[in-house]
Design an enzyme around this catalytic site. Structure first.
Site, PDB file in Angstrom:
ATOM      1  N   THR A 101       0.859  -1.182   0.000  1.00 40.95           N
ATOM      2  CA  THR A 101       0.000   0.000   0.000  1.00 40.95           C
ATOM      3  C   THR A 101       0.901   1.239   0.000  1.00 40.95           C
ATOM      4  OG1 THR A 101      -0.175  -0.098   2.412  1.00 40.95           O
ATOM      5  CG2 THR A 101      -1.950  -1.126   1.132  1.00 40.95           C
ATOM      6  N   VAL A 153       1.070   4.545   1.313  1.00 42.25           N
ATOM      7  CA  VAL A 153       1.589   5.290   2.461  1.00 42.25           C
ATOM      8  C   VAL A 153       2.541   4.421   3.280  1.00 42.25           C
ATOM      9  CG1 VAL A 153       0.972   6.500   4.593  1.00 42.25           C
ATOM     10  CG2 VAL A 153      -0.428   6.796   2.543  1.00 42.25           C
ATOM     11  N   CYS A 154       2.170   3.160   3.477  1.00 41.09           N
ATOM     12  CA  CYS A 154       3.015   2.248   4.245  1.00 41.09           C
ATOM     13  C   CYS A 154       4.384   2.070   3.588  1.00 41.09           C
ATOM     14  CB  CYS A 154       2.336   0.885   4.384  1.00 41.09           C
ATOM     15  SG  CYS A 154       0.710   0.951   5.155  1.00 41.09           S
ATOM     16  N   THR A 155       4.391   2.010   2.276  1.00 40.23           N
ATOM     17  CA  THR A 155       5.659   1.854   1.553  1.00 40.23           C
ATOM     18  C   THR A 155       6.590   3.027   1.836  1.00 40.23           C
ATOM     19  OG1 THR A 155       4.589   0.542  -0.179  1.00 40.23           O
ATOM     20  CG2 THR A 155       6.679   1.606  -0.743  1.00 40.23           C
ATOM     21  N   LEU A 190       7.904   2.762   5.671  1.00 38.50           N
ATOM     22  CA  LEU A 190       8.964   1.789   5.926  1.00 38.50           C
ATOM     23  C   LEU A 190      10.244   2.178   5.204  1.00 38.50           C
ATOM     24  CD1 LEU A 190       6.398   0.214   6.969  1.00 38.50           C
ATOM     25  CD2 LEU A 190       7.778  -1.831   6.595  1.00 38.50           C
TER      26      LEU A 190
END
Length: 213
Positions: free
Chosen positions: A43, A45-47, A50
């Site tokens: 996804t 935003v998560c990418t 991290l």
């Protein structure tokens, strides 16, 4: 489940991760920990989050902090996603991602908020000290990426105020002036701790240069 509060011992667990099985308290050792959840692999935003965590590896290491991520995706999904993170964010993921398909960690840390989603974790952050105590928590919605400058700023404040009898004012950043805690009243101790002196705006508001600079 009881709500986790500041000062509580962070719950221990054993869970699979991209770095193999992790026994949390053992893995944390004598380091600070930033435990943070993301809603789902692959996804957008998560990418970015991290990737930013990986890019800040030196900043975390300088503060004796270990970051660790968690979502309810299985470990094979995490491994595949790491390649995308590295490619799109021009970095190398260098911290574990917990595979919490059985929601063990999500339940222990109350990371699933049913009014937001019944199936995925919100963006929770737990800053945990070397004594395994929860010192700070943040919760963000799925649509809002975290501010990692703020996470580092809070760690700086916690580590400073643990070592010196000071508090940090609004918008404080490492190197800015700090506040002498009101409980410190002995003039000799104040002079010894703060040789650069202080400015008393009010009896309870005493401003002094950051003592470890």
């Amino acid at each position: 489940m009881a709500t986790l509060r500041l000062g509580d011992i962070a719950p221990d667990f054993t869970q699979e991760s991209t770095a193999g099985p992790i026994r949390f308290h053992e893995w944390a050792g004598d380091s600070w920990v930033v435990l943070f959840s993301h809603p789902a692999d692959f996804t957008p935003v998560c990418t970015t989050e991290l990737g930013k965590t990986a890019a800040l590896a030196g900043e975390f290491a300088r503060r004796n902090v270990k970051p660790i991520a968690v979502s309810v995706d299985p470990v094979d999904s995490h491994h595949r996603w790491v390649g995308d993170i590295n490619d799109t964010q021009n970095t190398t993921v260098n911290f574990p991602i917990l595979a919490d398909a059985d929601k063990k960690v999500a339940d222990l840390y109350d990371m699933i908020h049913p009014n937001a989603s019944t199936t995925v974790t919100v963006r929770s952050v737990f800053i945990i000290d070397p004594q395994k105590r929860i010192r700070t928590t943040f919760t963000y919605p799925a649509s809002t990426g975290r501010n990692f400058d703020e996470i580092l700023r809070v760690i700086d404040s916690l580590q400073l105020t643990d070592s010196h009898k000071v508090a940090t004012p609004a918008n404080w950043k490492d190197g800015d002036d700090v506040i002498i805690v009101p409980s410190l009243q002995d003039p000799a101790e104040i002079a010894q701790r703060f040789p650069k002196g202080f400015k008393a705006v009010r009896p309870y508001l005493r401003i002094t240069p950051q003592p470890n600079k």
